[in-house]
Enzyme design. Structure first.
Site, short mmCIF file in Angstrom:
data_model
loop_
_atom_site.label_atom_id
_atom_site.label_comp_id
_atom_site.label_asym_id
_atom_site.label_seq_id
_atom_site.Cartn_x
_atom_site.Cartn_y
_atom_site.Cartn_z
N GLY A 222 3.71 8.02 3.09
CA GLY A 222 4.67 6.93 3.04
C GLY A 222 4.08 5.69 2.41
O GLY A 222 3.04 5.73 1.76
N VAL B 68 3.60 1.16 2.78
CA VAL B 68 3.45 0.05 3.71
C VAL B 68 3.96 -1.22 3.03
O VAL B 68 3.60 -1.53 1.89
CB VAL B 68 1.98 -0.14 4.14
CG1 VAL B 68 1.86 -1.27 5.15
CG2 VAL B 68 1.42 1.15 4.74
N GLY C 87 0.82 -1.20 0.00
CA GLY C 87 0.00 0.00 0.00
C GLY C 87 0.85 1.24 0.00
O GLY C 87 2.00 1.23 0.42
N LYS D 227 5.07 0.42 8.13
CA LYS D 227 4.73 1.69 7.51
C LYS D 227 5.94 2.61 7.59
O LYS D 227 6.34 3.04 8.67
CB LYS D 227 3.53 2.32 8.22
CG LYS D 227 3.07 3.63 7.59
CD LYS D 227 1.81 4.14 8.27
CE LYS D 227 1.31 5.41 7.63
NZ LYS D 227 0.07 5.92 8.28
N ASP E 148 -9.82 10.99 9.64
CA ASP E 148 -9.69 10.47 8.27
C ASP E 148 -10.34 9.09 8.16
O ASP E 148 -9.74 8.14 7.67
CB ASP E 148 -8.23 10.40 7.86
CG ASP E 148 -8.05 10.33 6.34
OD1 ASP E 148 -9.02 10.65 5.62
OD2 ASP E 148 -6.96 9.95 5.89
N GLY F 150 0.45 5.57 0.77
CA GLY F 150 -0.40 6.64 1.26
C GLY F 150 0.22 7.99 1.07
O GLY F 150 1.27 8.15 0.42
#
Length: 1024
Positions: free
Chosen positions: A735, A737, A730, A752, A858, A732
């Site tokens: 940063g 993951v 992933g 992360k 969020d 974001g």
């Protein structure tokens, strides 16, 4: 042979005649004593019938109207009340009619000795026990009526020996067992009534043998199977009643051969199939048609308009579709038309033609069109319906526009309900002219303006429901004139001003008074104590202030009392102890002070007590109701102590300290405390700032590292194969993951790594550390440790290590095309419910169980991870804010180290307007998240433009068309009704969460409770 002279022969005959007369006279003298019984009563005739009647009387245990008073020794028994003897056969009873005299007792078997009986009518009494078998000896019986009693046991099969029977009425008893097939041999039977018992089995297939049968009533039993085909042989049948059984199958086609049929009642069964198009032609003498509560489908046959004598039509609660036939307007005698709870449609002039045609039905008194799919504007012709109309139901459709002018023409209306539609405009003042109105329900619409003053003229009203609209202005005091009102619901509007004392003086208000979710101000008037018969009072979510009036204690029948989310102050009044039947008491979110009264321990019926978020103090009660901590909510009262261990309150201060020790303690403690304070002050001024400047994130990071095993940069390099792209799971805003395997236990983790070149990444790292060092909950992503050091190139490196959640983010489950693949199966409704509850519980924990509170900022599907057991875990706290003393933090605060951005589509509107972070912002995001779960659509979907948003999309479909917006990938269960209710409840919760007004949103605790209740209802669990 000797021949006598003629004279001698005449003399002999005279002697013989004399002897005969003497013998007869002697015999009659011997009979006289037998005509007088032991009591001296004169019997005058047949012993059997007389003694049978006496035996019948002996079994009567109660005779409240003295019906049998004439049955005494002074009156010949043929003249007793209810007894009729034969003219031809003197002293033989042919009729016994004691109906409706309130007699109670057993039916004596001696009744079987009245062998000349033609009629036995004992209906509407209190006879009990079983029907005597001896009735089978009444071979001349033509009419047997034992209805409306309490007879038990089975129907005697030997009644078939009564071959002359024409009427057999055993209805309204407690008979069990099957219908004896032998009954079908009573060839002269014209009327057979077996309804309202608990008969089982099936309708005997040989019922067609009763060739003379005209009336057959079997309703309200437990019969199963199908309607026999042989019923089509009953060519003389006029009435067939089999409602409220368990009949299955279709209506046999042979039934349509019975042209004599006038009344056909098969409502509340499990019948299905369509109704033949020629039904109105096949039954030209139709008077009543009741098919409601089955599973019939297809269109309503237009030929019903050919049955010119048809008066009563009830086809409610089926699956009929299409339009309501305009041909029904050709039925001049029609007085009852009920088509509610079907799938009938109307959206244009053609679809509403039926309403125009019904203006020809001058006798129409009931018109029920509710719970269908009618839409568009209501035609003006509705005001031209019969002036005899008493009931007009249009609830749960999609009808829009205004209520037509001239509604006052329907002057005889008793019930008028337009709830759960899309009506707009003001409520017309002319409704106040419907003087006979008893129920008015206009709730769940979009009415605006003020409550009409003229509603005070409807003095016969018992129910007034105007909730869930956009009504404004004050509550009209004229409503106080509605002295028969038992329900008043004005909730969820924009009403202002104070609560009029007049409506608190309505003596009939007994079921509920709901003024919640408005903007009412002022105090709760003391006159509330006049509502002595009220069961439920809800004035929550207003701006009421002052003390809770002690007069509330006069409402001794109250069961539900909701005063939450107001500005009430003072103590909880002792007078509430008088309300012994109180089941729910919600005083949360007020400014109440003082201790929790101990009288609450003694309220035996109390099931839920919510005192959260007040300023209560002192020791928690521990007896009675307070033993069960699950029924008590006291969050947000920081000064409470003690209580049962489950509440986890601090212990109350000890009371063993003696006053004489205080001087010594003061002499010792104060100097020491002063010295320590000076040291701390010097440390704060000269040393702490330097350390903070040189290493501003060390306290938070070290605190987190101290809680978990330390991990080095090298460890993470090895775990992720040098942060290989093959392990990237992933990416974001701050940063990436990676999936990794940490030694020495080969633990699979998610790492992360923060991109510190990105402005704000370092601050995001600090924010997550701040949250994760104190937050622990099964529905939060579990942090294992963190790493903050320099890498091999001398650059700062920051990373967080989490447990690995194998099923990825919820985003990929809801939108599988995003990762280029499809999951094996889409999320079911129950799985979505469980996930929504997990998320609500997690946010509730962050808001209300963390000290201080945490706002996520969020909340969205991509930040929700799903494990192997399909349990949801909320993660990514990069934008989270730690609240101080439950006060909002300004987004524009220059001292703030993180600029809140959020995600477009999920961020609360006030964040952009006022710059204030609050827990309500998370609630808003949760509402949008719920909509995404329901519809499968992202709030930034391409379809949402030109003023259409995801919230608006759901709001337009709510609630009638909610099934049309459901995620097409979601597999649904067969129970459509329960599924639909669940989806509507979820949509309603989402709408409440995402309200544009911060004040009108639910708090997350209520959201979590609501979601749990929705799931319990969906699974069939009883919820209190």
């Amino acid at each position: 042979m000797v021949f006598l002279p003629r004279e001698s022969m005449e003399l002999e005959q005279i002697l013989k005649m004399g002897l005969i007369l003497f013998f007869l006279w002697s015999s009659s003298c011997l009979l006289v004593p037998s005509m007088v019984d032991a009591t001296g009563a004169i019997r005058f005739g047949n012993d059997t019938d007389y003694l049978s009647l006496l035996a019948f009387k002996d079994q009567i245990t109660r005779d409240p109207l003295n019906a049998l008073r004439s049955w005494n020794n002074t009156i010949q028994f043929c003249n007793w009340k209810g007894v009729t003897c034969s003219r031809k056969h003197k002293q033989r009873v042919v009729s016994l009619d004691l109906s409706s005299w309130g007699l109670e007792g057993y039916l004596s078997p001696s009744i079987g000795n009245l062998t000349f009986l033609h009629r036995l009518s004992l209906g509407n009494n209190g006879f009990f026990s079983e029907i005597p078998l001896e009735l089978g000896r009444l071979r001349q019986l033509k009419n047997l009526n034992l209805s409306f009693n309490s007879f038990q046991g089975e129907i005697p099969s030997n009644l078939t020996y009564c071959t002359e029977l024409k009427i057999l009425a055993l209805n309204d008893n407690q008979l069990t067992g099957k219908i004896p097939v032998e009954i079908t041999s009573l060839m002269k039977l014209v009327e057979l009534y077996l309804g309202r018992n608990t008969l089982t089995g099936v309708i005997p297939p040989s019922i067609g043998n009763l060739s003379s049968l005209a009336w057959l009533s079997l309703l309200f039993n437990h019969l199963g199977g199908s309607i026999p085909d042989d019923i089509g042989r009953l060519t003389t049948l006029e009435l067939f009643q089999a409602s409220a059984n368990g009949l299955t199958g279709t209506i046999p086609s042979k039934l349509y051969n019975i042209s004599s049929l006038q009344d056909f009642y098969v409502a509340q069964n499990k019948l299905h199939g369509s109704i033949p198009s020629n039904i109105g032609i096949a039954f030209p003498s139709f008077v009543s048609l009741a098919l409601g509560g089955n599973q019939f489908d297809g269109p309503i046959p237009t030929t019903l308009g050919n049955a010119s004598v048809l008066e009563y039509i009830d086809i409610s609660d089926n699956n009929f579709s299409g339009r309501v036939p305009s041909e029904l307007g050709r039925l001049p005698r029609l007085y009852h038309l009920n088509v509610e709870e079907n799938h009938l449609e109307a959206g244009d002039a053609k679809g509403w033609e039926f309403l125009d045609s019904l203006t020809n039905c001058s006798r129409l008194t009931v018109l029920a069109l509710d719970y269908n799919m009618l839409e568009g504007m209501l035609p003006n012709s509705i005001v031209n319906l019969s002036s005899q109309l008493q009931v007009l139901l249009l609830d749960e459709n999609h009808i829009s526009g205004r209520i037509p002018h001239g509604i006052e023409n329907l002057a005889n209306l008793y019930f008028l309900t337009f709830s759960q539609n899309l009506f707009t405009g003001a409520i017309p003042e002319s409704i106040g002219k419907l003087a006979r109105l008893e129920k008015l329900d206009l709730s769940f619409n979009r009415f605006i303006g003020q409550i009409p003053f003229s509603l005070g003229n409807l003095t016969l009203l018992t129910e007034l429901t105007l909730g869930q609209n956009y009504l404004q202005g004050p509550i009209s005091p004229s409503l106080g004139k509605l002295q028969h009102l038992s329900i008043l619901d004005l909730s969820t509007n924009h009403l202002t001003g104070t609560i009029p004392k007049e409506i608190l003086s309505i003596p009939a208000l007994s079921r509920y008074l709901d003024l919640s979710d408005n903007s009412l101000v002022g105090s709760l008037p003391a006159e509330v104590g006049r509502l002595e018969n009220l069961q439920a009072l809800d004035i929550s979510r207003n701006m009421l202030s002052g003390n809770i009036p002690s007069t509330l204690g006069d409402c001794e029948i109250l069961q539900y009392l909701y005063l939450s989310n107001n500005l009430f102050q003072g103590t909880i009044p002792q007078s509430l102890s008088s309300i012994g039947g109180l089941q729910v008491l919600d005083l949360s979110y007020n400014n109440l002070t003082g201790p929790i009264p101990t009288f609450l321990e003694d309220l035996k019926q109390l099931q839920m007590l919510n005192l959260s978020f007040n300023h209560l103090e002192g020791e928690m009660p521990v007896k009675g109701f307070f033993k069960n901590a699950t029924q008590v909510s006291i969050k947000g009262n920081s000064r409470l102590c003690g209580g049962v261990p489950e509440l986890r309150l601090p212990a109350c201060p000890g009371k063993s300290c003696k006053k004489r020790k205080w001087p010594l303690l003061l002499k010792i403690v104060i100097p020491i405390a002063g010295a320590v304070l000076c040291v701390i002050l010097l440390f704060s001024i000269f040393i702490l700032p330097r350390k903070w400047k040189s290493k501003n994130n060390a306290p938070i990071v070290s605190s987190l590292e101290d809680q978990f095993p330390r991990v080095s940069y090298t460890d993470l390099i090895r775990a992720t194969d040098g942060f290989s792209s093959t392990n990237l799971i992933g990416r974001g805003g701050y940063g990436s993951v990676y999936k990794g395997v940490l030694s020495p236990h080969q633990t699979t983790v998610a790492v992360k790594v923060f991109d510190l070149q990105n402005q704000g990444a370092s601050k995001s790292f600090l924010a997550e550390c701040e949250v994760l060092r104190s937050a622990r909950h099964r529905n939060l992503v579990k942090v294992m440790t963190c790493c903050s050091m320099v890498d091999f190139r001398g650059h700062d490196f920051k990373a967080l290590v989490f447990e690995f959640i194998p099923n990825g983010s919820l985003e990929k489950w809801l939108h599988p095309e995003l990762d280029g693949r499809h999951h094996m199966e889409s999320l079911s409704l129950l799985q979505r419910l469980n996930i929504a509850i997990d998320v609500a519980d997690a946010v509730d924990y962050l808001h209300n169980n963390c000290q201080p509170s945490i706002v996520h900022c969020d909340l969205k599907p991509s930040n929700i991870l799903i494990d192997n057991e399909m349990i949801a875990h909320v993660g990514d706290f990069g934008l989270a804010r730690v609240m101080s003393k439950a006060t909002a933090i300004s987004l524009a605060d220059k001292s703030s180290s993180i600029r809140i951005k959020g995600t477009l589509g999920y961020i609360a509107p006030e964040y952009g307007a006022s710059g204030q972070v609050s827990t309500s912002g998370d609630v808003y995001s949760y509402g949008i998240f719920l909509f995404e779960m329901l519809t499968g659509k992202s709030p930034v979907d391409d379809m949402f433009k030109d003023g259409l948003s995801l919230r608006k999309f759901v709001e337009i479909a709510f609630s009638e068309r909610v099934m049309a917006i459901v995620d097409p990938l979601m597999p649904l269960v067969e129970d459509e009704s329960k599924t639909r209710e669940c989806l509507i409840s979820m949509a309603r919760t989402g709408l409440s969460c995402s309200n544009g007004s911060v004040r009108e949103r639910l708090n997350i605790s209520d959201v979590a409770t609501t979601m749990h209740a929705i799931r319990d209802a969906y699974l069939g669990t009883q919820v209190h």
